[in-house]
Design a protein around this motif. Structure first.
Motif, mmCIF file in Angstrom:
data_model
loop_
_atom_site.group_PDB
_atom_site.id
_atom_site.type_symbol
_atom_site.label_atom_id
_atom_site.label_comp_id
_atom_site.label_asym_id
_atom_site.label_seq_id
_atom_site.Cartn_x
_atom_site.Cartn_y
_atom_site.Cartn_z
ATOM 1 N N ALA A 250 0.809 -1.220 0.009
ATOM 2 C CA ALA A 250 0.004 -0.095 -0.054
ATOM 3 C C ALA A 250 0.677 1.222 0.049
ATOM 4 O O ALA A 250 0.520 2.172 -0.792
ATOM 5 C CB ALA A 250 -0.991 0.051 1.337
ATOM 6 N N MET A 251 1.897 1.467 0.762
ATOM 7 C CA MET A 251 2.756 2.452 0.831
ATOM 8 C C MET A 251 3.666 2.554 -0.371
ATOM 9 O O MET A 251 3.879 3.692 -0.983
ATOM 10 C CB MET A 251 3.719 2.412 2.078
ATOM 11 C CG MET A 251 2.901 2.591 3.409
ATOM 12 S SD MET A 251 2.018 3.858 3.689
ATOM 13 C CE MET A 251 3.398 5.111 4.341
ATOM 14 N N LEU A 252 3.901 1.561 -1.196
ATOM 15 C CA LEU A 252 4.596 1.611 -2.421
ATOM 16 C C LEU A 252 3.553 2.164 -3.339
ATOM 17 O O LEU A 252 3.983 2.955 -4.199
ATOM 18 C CB LEU A 252 4.931 0.164 -2.739
ATOM 19 C CG LEU A 252 6.179 -0.551 -2.094
ATOM 20 C CD1 LEU A 252 6.555 -1.756 -2.698
ATOM 21 C CD2 LEU A 252 7.378 0.445 -2.490
ATOM 22 N N ALA A 253 2.205 1.695 -3.371
ATOM 23 C CA ALA A 253 1.303 2.435 -4.338
ATOM 24 C C ALA A 253 1.129 3.905 -4.077
ATOM 25 O O ALA A 253 1.019 4.575 -5.033
ATOM 26 C CB ALA A 253 -0.042 1.817 -4.223
ATOM 27 N N VAL A 254 1.341 4.319 -2.918
ATOM 28 C CA VAL A 254 1.176 5.701 -2.566
ATOM 29 C C VAL A 254 2.478 6.652 -3.075
ATOM 30 O O VAL A 254 2.390 7.598 -3.945
ATOM 31 C CB VAL A 254 1.161 6.230 -0.969
ATOM 32 C CG1 VAL A 254 1.398 7.537 -0.558
ATOM 33 C CG2 VAL A 254 -0.068 5.476 -0.245
ATOM 34 N N GLN A 255 3.511 5.822 -3.587
ATOM 35 C CA GLN A 255 4.544 6.632 -3.905
ATOM 36 C C GLN A 255 4.492 7.020 -5.439
ATOM 37 O O GLN A 255 5.159 7.898 -5.841
ATOM 38 C CB GLN A 255 6.088 5.757 -4.031
ATOM 39 C CG GLN A 255 6.045 5.153 -2.551
ATOM 40 C CD GLN A 255 6.928 6.391 -1.735
ATOM 41 O OE1 GLN A 255 7.862 7.066 -2.344
ATOM 42 N NE2 GLN A 255 6.139 6.523 -0.512
ATOM 43 N N PHE A 256 3.197 6.437 -6.061
ATOM 44 C CA PHE A 256 3.049 6.763 -7.289
ATOM 45 C C PHE A 256 1.728 7.646 -7.621
ATOM 46 O O PHE A 256 1.479 7.496 -8.706
ATOM 47 C CB PHE A 256 3.069 5.325 -8.122
ATOM 48 C CG PHE A 256 4.168 4.494 -8.387
ATOM 49 C CD1 PHE A 256 5.252 4.693 -9.220
ATOM 50 C CD2 PHE A 256 4.538 3.669 -7.428
ATOM 51 C CE1 PHE A 256 6.440 4.095 -9.314
ATOM 52 C CE2 PHE A 256 5.676 2.860 -7.453
ATOM 53 C CZ PHE A 256 6.607 3.358 -8.266
ATOM 54 N N VAL A 257 1.198 8.059 -6.554
ATOM 55 C CA VAL A 257 0.072 8.640 -6.674
ATOM 56 C C VAL A 257 0.428 10.176 -7.010
ATOM 57 O O VAL A 257 -0.488 10.887 -7.674
ATOM 58 C CB VAL A 257 -0.824 8.446 -5.322
ATOM 59 C CG1 VAL A 257 -2.030 9.337 -5.291
ATOM 60 C CG2 VAL A 257 -1.449 6.989 -5.294
ATOM 61 N N THR A 258 1.234 10.702 -6.020
ATOM 62 C CA THR A 258 1.451 12.048 -6.136
ATOM 63 C C THR A 258 2.171 12.393 -7.335
ATOM 64 O O THR A 258 2.894 11.776 -7.923
ATOM 65 C CB THR A 258 2.346 12.871 -4.982
ATOM 66 O OG1 THR A 258 3.531 11.958 -4.975
ATOM 67 C CG2 THR A 258 1.636 12.442 -3.399
ATOM 68 N N SER A 259 1.774 13.765 -7.681
ATOM 69 C CA SER A 259 2.494 14.270 -8.932
ATOM 70 C C SER A 259 3.878 14.680 -8.638
ATOM 71 O O SER A 259 4.664 14.400 -9.548
ATOM 72 C CB SER A 259 1.671 15.464 -9.684
ATOM 73 O OG SER A 259 1.595 16.579 -8.688
#
Length: 294
Positions: A250-259
């Motif tokens: 989940a935290m790895l996925a967060v790394q690709f959310v922000t611009s």
């Protein structure tokens, strides 16, 4: 001096950092701003050491190999170094998250009601430092959902208390400013037209630099985790390992959310990755080939 975040000045994070650094602000009235900042900087090695020790405490029941790998990864992860060197808030969020995890988990299993409530409160405090702490909080809530009264209610109560007690005064004094600083400012970081490419993010996650050795290190981690999960007997994952795997993904996925993206962002992944790799190394270290009886 009577100035309150969100009401009297802009602040684009939850209010936990304002509260935690207030003692150094008070100290600056006695020794001056420069020496107060020096005192704050001197706390950085202590913060780093506490994070390493807490990760080791979480996995020590899996043996010395698990503790060595987890602590080593937590201590040597480059993004954590960048975050500590530049005074970023990720290591501080990690600290309160790890304190919460040490209370929530008793070895491989979930702890009792009191520890769940205290652990939830610590994770809630982490949420007042960075909104990203909501990700591991949701994973913990999901693990406790099977036992609503015995586990779910204590941990949710702790989460609400930990976040609410520190945040409520600011929300009351400036509801609009609090909402803008805590919610709107975070939503503004989600995808826009201009985005940092995914390959650059992967380089930072794979120990920085993007050279061959960094990619090899990332591949080794993946192999260790997968091999550890496949070690027989492949029974149901314990709560700690299930949490570590879910929180890491989940935290790895967060790394690709922000611009936007910066080299210290992967520091928020470090403790979860360290726990996951450490427990996997512990599994591999304890595995023995079955004896063949003639």
């Amino acid at each position: 001096h009577g100035s309150v975040a969100y009401r009297d000045f802009a602040f684009v994070q939850p209010p936990g950092l304002v509260i935690l650094l207030s003692p150094f602000g008070l100290l600056s009235e006695v020794v001056g701003t420069r020496r107060a900042l020096d005192a704050l900087i001197l706390c950085t090695p202590l913060l780093a050491a506490c994070n390493v020790v807490l990760v080791g405490r979480l996995v020590r029941h899996r043996g010395w190999r698990a503790a060595l790998v987890a602590c080593g990864l937590m201590a040597l992860y480059p993004a954590m170094f960048f975050a500590l060197l530049d005074g970023m808030v990720e290591p501080l969020m990690d600290l309160f998250c790890l304190v919460g995890f040490c209370l929530v988990f008793d070895g491989d299993t979930l702890a009792g009601r009191r520890r769940l409530a205290l652990g939830g409160a610590a994770i809630g405090v982490a949420g007042t430092i960075m909104v990203s702490a909501v990700v591991p909080a949701l994973i913990v809530v999901a693990l406790c959902a099977r036992h609503p009264r015995r586990r779910l209610m204590p941990v949710v109560g702790g989460l609400v208390a930990g976040f609410g007690i520190l945040s409520l005064p600011f929300a009351i004094l400036s509801p609009g400013g609090f909402f803008d600083g805590v919610v709107i400012s975070q939503v503004a970081r989600v995808p826009k037209a201009m985005r940092i490419p995914a390959d650059l993010r992967l380089m930072d996650l794979a120990f920085g630099g993007g050279d061959t050795w960094a990619l090899i290190a990332a591949a080794v981690i993946v192999v260790v985790v997968v091999a550890g999960l496949l070690v027989p007997p492949r029974r149901r994952l314990p709560a700690l390992e299930g949490f570590a795997a879910g929180a890491t993904l989940a935290m790895l996925a967060v790394q690709f959310v922000t611009s936007q993206y910066f080299p210290h962002y992967p520091a928020m992944v470090a403790p979860f990755l360290a726990i996951l790799v450490g427990t996997s190394a512990g599994r591999l270290g304890s595995w023995r080939l079955p004896r063949v009886v003639p």
